[in-house]
Design a protein around this motif. Sequence first.
Motif, short mmCIF file in Angstrom:
data_model
loop_
_atom_site.label_atom_id
_atom_site.label_comp_id
_atom_site.label_asym_id
_atom_site.label_seq_id
_atom_site.Cartn_x
_atom_site.Cartn_y
_atom_site.Cartn_z
N MET A 197 0.82 -1.20 0.00
CA MET A 197 0.00 0.00 0.00
C MET A 197 0.86 1.27 0.00
O MET A 197 0.54 2.25 -0.67
CB MET A 197 -0.93 -0.01 1.21
CG MET A 197 -2.29 0.56 0.89
SD MET A 197 -3.11 1.13 2.38
CE MET A 197 -2.20 2.63 2.70
N LEU A 198 1.95 1.24 0.76
CA LEU A 198 2.81 2.43 0.79
C LEU A 198 3.49 2.66 -0.57
O LEU A 198 3.66 3.81 -0.99
CB LEU A 198 3.86 2.28 1.90
CG LEU A 198 3.36 2.58 3.31
CD1 LEU A 198 4.45 2.30 4.33
CD2 LEU A 198 2.91 4.03 3.44
N LEU A 199 3.86 1.57 -1.27
CA LEU A 199 4.44 1.74 -2.60
C LEU A 199 3.43 2.41 -3.53
O LEU A 199 3.77 3.36 -4.27
CB LEU A 199 4.84 0.38 -3.18
CG LEU A 199 6.11 -0.26 -2.62
CD1 LEU A 199 6.27 -1.67 -3.17
CD2 LEU A 199 7.34 0.57 -3.00
N ASN B 181 1.00 4.26 -2.61
CA ASN B 181 0.81 5.61 -2.11
C ASN B 181 1.88 6.57 -2.68
O ASN B 181 1.56 7.69 -3.09
CB ASN B 181 0.93 5.58 -0.57
CG ASN B 181 0.07 6.62 0.10
OD1 ASN B 181 -0.92 7.06 -0.46
ND2 ASN B 181 0.47 7.03 1.28
N VAL B 182 3.12 6.11 -2.72
CA VAL B 182 4.18 6.95 -3.29
C VAL B 182 3.87 7.24 -4.76
O VAL B 182 4.02 8.37 -5.23
CB VAL B 182 5.56 6.27 -3.14
CG1 VAL B 182 6.62 7.03 -3.93
CG2 VAL B 182 5.96 6.19 -1.68
N LEU C 31 0.94 7.34 -6.18
CA LEU C 31 -0.19 8.27 -6.22
C LEU C 31 0.30 9.70 -5.97
O LEU C 31 -0.14 10.66 -6.62
CB LEU C 31 -1.20 7.87 -5.14
CG LEU C 31 -2.65 8.26 -5.33
CD1 LEU C 31 -3.16 7.77 -6.66
CD2 LEU C 31 -3.50 7.69 -4.21
N ILE C 32 1.22 9.85 -5.02
CA ILE C 32 1.77 11.17 -4.74
C ILE C 32 2.51 11.72 -5.96
O ILE C 32 2.37 12.88 -6.32
CB ILE C 32 2.70 11.10 -3.51
CG1 ILE C 32 1.87 10.83 -2.25
CG2 ILE C 32 3.50 12.39 -3.35
CD1 ILE C 32 2.70 10.53 -1.02
N PHE C 33 3.30 10.85 -6.62
CA PHE C 33 3.97 11.27 -7.86
C PHE C 33 2.94 11.77 -8.87
O PHE C 33 3.12 12.83 -9.49
CB PHE C 33 4.72 10.09 -8.48
CG PHE C 33 6.01 9.75 -7.81
CD1 PHE C 33 6.60 10.59 -6.89
CD2 PHE C 33 6.67 8.56 -8.12
CE1 PHE C 33 7.80 10.27 -6.27
CE2 PHE C 33 7.87 8.24 -7.52
CZ PHE C 33 8.43 9.09 -6.60
N LEU D 112 9.43 4.81 3.24
CA LEU D 112 8.32 5.12 2.33
C LEU D 112 7.52 6.32 2.84
O LEU D 112 7.11 7.17 2.05
CB LEU D 112 7.42 3.91 2.17
CG LEU D 112 8.05 2.77 1.36
CD1 LEU D 112 7.22 1.52 1.45
CD2 LEU D 112 8.20 3.20 -0.09
N LEU E 45 -3.31 12.02 1.87
CA LEU E 45 -2.74 10.70 1.60
C LEU E 45 -1.87 10.21 2.75
O LEU E 45 -1.93 9.04 3.14
CB LEU E 45 -1.89 10.75 0.32
CG LEU E 45 -2.65 10.73 -0.99
CD1 LEU E 45 -1.69 10.90 -2.16
CD2 LEU E 45 -3.42 9.44 -1.13
#
Lengths: 363, 363, 363
Positions: free
Chosen positions: B344-346, B348-349, B351-353, C142, C176
């Motif tokens: 999920m954190l991957l 999330n990163v 999505l932020i990008f 992360l 987020l």
Amino acid sequence: MGLLLKEVRRNPLLWPLAVVPVLFALHIARPESHAILFVLSVFSIVPLAVLISLSTESVAAKTGDTIGGLLNATLGNLTELIVALTALKAGQILLVKSSLAGAIVAKTLVTLGASLLVGGLIHHIQEYNRVNARLQGSLLFLATIGFLVPSLLAESESVLEATASGNALSLALSVLLFAAYGFGMFFSLHTHSELFTSTASAPEHGELWPVGFALGVLAAVTIVVTLVSDIFVDSVQYAGAAFGMTPAFVGFIVVALVNGIAELAPALSSARKNRLDLSIGIALGGAAQITLFVAPVLVFVSYFVGPAPMTLHFWPGAVAMILIATTTALLVTNSGRSAWFVGMLLLNVYLIFAIALYVLPAP
Amino acid sequence: MGLLLKEVRRNPLLWPLAVVPVLFALHIARPESHAILFVLSVFSIVPLAVLISLSTESVAAKTGDTIGGLLNATLGNLTELIVALTALKAGQILLVKSSLAGAIVAKTLVTLGASLLVGGLIHHIQEYNRVNARLQGSLLFLATIGFLVPSLLAESESVLEATASGNALSLALSVLLFAAYGFGMFFSLHTHSELFTSTASAPEHGELWPVGFALGVLAAVTIVVTLVSDIFVDSVQYAGAAFGMTPAFVGFIVVALVNGIAELAPALSSARKNRLDLSIGIALGGAAQITLFVAPVLVFVSYFVGPAPMTLHFWPGAVAMILIATTTALLVTNSGRSAWFVGMLLLNVYLIFAIALYVLPAP
Amino acid sequence: MGLLLKEVRRNPLLWPLAVVPVLFALHIARPESHAILFVLSVFSIVPLAVLISLSTESVAAKTGDTIGGLLNATLGNLTELIVALTALKAGQILLVKSSLAGAIVAKTLVTLGASLLVGGLIHHIQEYNRVNARLQGSLLFLATIGFLVPSLLAESESVLEATASGNALSLALSVLLFAAYGFGMFFSLHTHSELFTSTASAPEHGELWPVGFALGVLAAVTIVVTLVSDIFVDSVQYAGAAFGMTPAFVGFIVVALVNGIAELAPALSSARKNRLDLSIGIALGGAAQITLFVAPVLVFVSYFVGPAPMTLHFWPGAVAMILIATTTALLVTNSGRSAWFVGMLLLNVYLIFAIALYVLPAP
């Protein structure tokens, strides 16, 4: 003298010793032939560095582990120090800095990469003690980070180069790095010496020299290296231009590789014998010594020698290359296993660095 | 044709094939409806990429491990190559570059992240072979570093973009990367093939196609993809503006995700079966192929096609995202264990990008 | 009250409570003595933070693992939150941002480094569960990456600071990050709680307080901290100038260390007992809470309090220090083994940061 000749017959890395008298003769006869003098001095430094390494090992083997380790750690960078001091005296600060940065990169990419490649071509998969490799990798990473902080935090280049606060920061930092070096010696030679498989205990050559003879060779070679360094530093700027090399390229690639060849031989030999722990120790330990010992010493000395104090501020490209090289070494030695392709990729990254430095405008 | 229909019934990813004729009809009838043409061409590329992947696997399965591996490695990026070539021809170099950068990031964050999330939701803790994962992670990291060196070392953007030395550097680098790719194939298919669990040996679908039929599908789909790419590249700039997307966003996010969906399916399916080694191999191996194969090929081709040679120089934001993504993938696959939150954190990163690229001004 | 006195006798960290009334008295008598008020408020915050931590633990111990974990996670940063809110209200956004960045760096370098140093001086080599440490390290990495994306992707500082798109990006990002915090709580308290050795289950003091008493202390201390924060923030800018400290230094070093002392005590105590897993959990978990909880909350609140919304955009030096600190923590905790020298090098890097921030011109 017989011992020396015997060693020369055995060790091809010493054969370029024949170039040294030619260099001195030519320097007297035609002091303006900078390009030839540059090439000859490069070839002269290699065997002299090997001689220093051999005599240091012979002395270290007789003095017990702790003092021997100290000697190896301190004199192992004697050639680097002498060349850098000569360049400092001549005011060539960019050459000194780029050779420091290049030494870290050459040890972590070339010494390590060539060891993994050569070892991997002989042995299908090489295993090594990954716990010790990781500890050494962490130490190198932390040492490098400390070393790079001024370059990373300075908002603009001008801040650190010319100002009093830039000099103060580099001086304070050098004290901290040098103190860390002292604690590190205490750690690796005293409290936790079992983690650091001694490279001195693996004799690379048939026999060690008697201490008196070794000390004599050490003294004589130090003087010769000093003389050769003078010619080398004097010819560098002219020769670089003649070969189309920027000063950054000469320092980062040429000087660093020349200084590093003496260490490359034992690293490769250990890798061939499937003793990658030794090779990794030589590569990562050597790089850590540059950041914690050679660089701070040069900052201190620059206050007494040369036109201006040297800072620990590097141009952004050098910072990027040092960070890439040490991170790469850390990650690669993290797995405890290696195969030839990993070594080839390390050398590939170095080749890309060299090409980029050659092609791109100088910093 | 019966085989194809059977496959279509089985595989929902192929259902958007129905969109392809609609796309061609609309392109003839209303060539100025860029926004709709863009959406339809995006939907058309997905099933075509899946078909290429299916037919490549069928051919590869018949040709033995080595040639099969070569085919998979080369044709696995055929869609990426065709779309990029079309964009190169149209002079849209920024679109090509951002889709290359975006492909690396999508494979390391989305393919890997979704696999870890989906696998982790089914299995409490997933274990995998961390030695192989680390070796693959190191290879990807070293490949990416080589790929990014020009961007990292260039002091100013202008140096690499327009000058002869910038072009020379990118060309020399592409030769080195391509050579590394060749050695890497030799390594993974010949000397150390046991380290790379073949993804081809895990048939994802009920049955493989006969070679003749598979080759026919491959040829036909290649032609169709070329035609769809023309429409896609043609409509991108107008459509991007219509949807408020910068060209960097379209290349980095939209094109990269569209190209990556064909690989996502087998990666997720392996993760569900608790075979994370396969998923990691698809994600990291796919990203390494972009840096070592697709990018150098496009640099070579750019000398013959399109208005100007392409360099391997990326804008700083792309460099940061590639470095973050590959370092993250390396660190995450380092532990040998995974749980859903890591996946999920991957994502999330990523999505932020995507949000940052959408919101921030274009490079 | 007897319970409180008993605790004060036992715990030297509470002794500076005597300073609090002096501070209030002086603030009424001589409100312009900014330098002394600054020093006294710094000394007042330390024991108050310890009291908050003690009363939170007492409440948490009575409420079961899940709610207790939530309480610990949320109230563990109460001091940080109150000081930051006071600074936000006063419009001192640079102070808030630098104290956030400094908190991450202090936890990963000082809390972790001091634990490894103190633990390593007592125990020759300390082993810990490297699988859990790696998972926590990955989560922190992360989380930090997500937190730093706007700073890394913004081409120029002006983009993110003053514009609507900069504010929108920081707000979307905060949503987020906060969502990731929620999922992370669910992960660490519910689905995978076995991976996170509860720090609450290791009582640091002789006895826990009754819930009613603990809640009373919590409420009273919160009010006192709010009053102290007012004086602290009010005096910071004058006092910083008086001591020759830039605002960045005050926030990054002074405020972060003051807030962090309450957590340092249990981390050191666990390290001494050779329970490095607990120390690592406190250090890495605390840093992750800053990025996923405290920072987003402050962004949300900044829309209602203070003159302008706060963004998650940090100056390049802060970004470099955060990246260095979290990468270092990740690498160092990766090996599963530690010795005193590793801790010393971590503290050394922090010292270098502090010196650089003191010497270099403010951002």
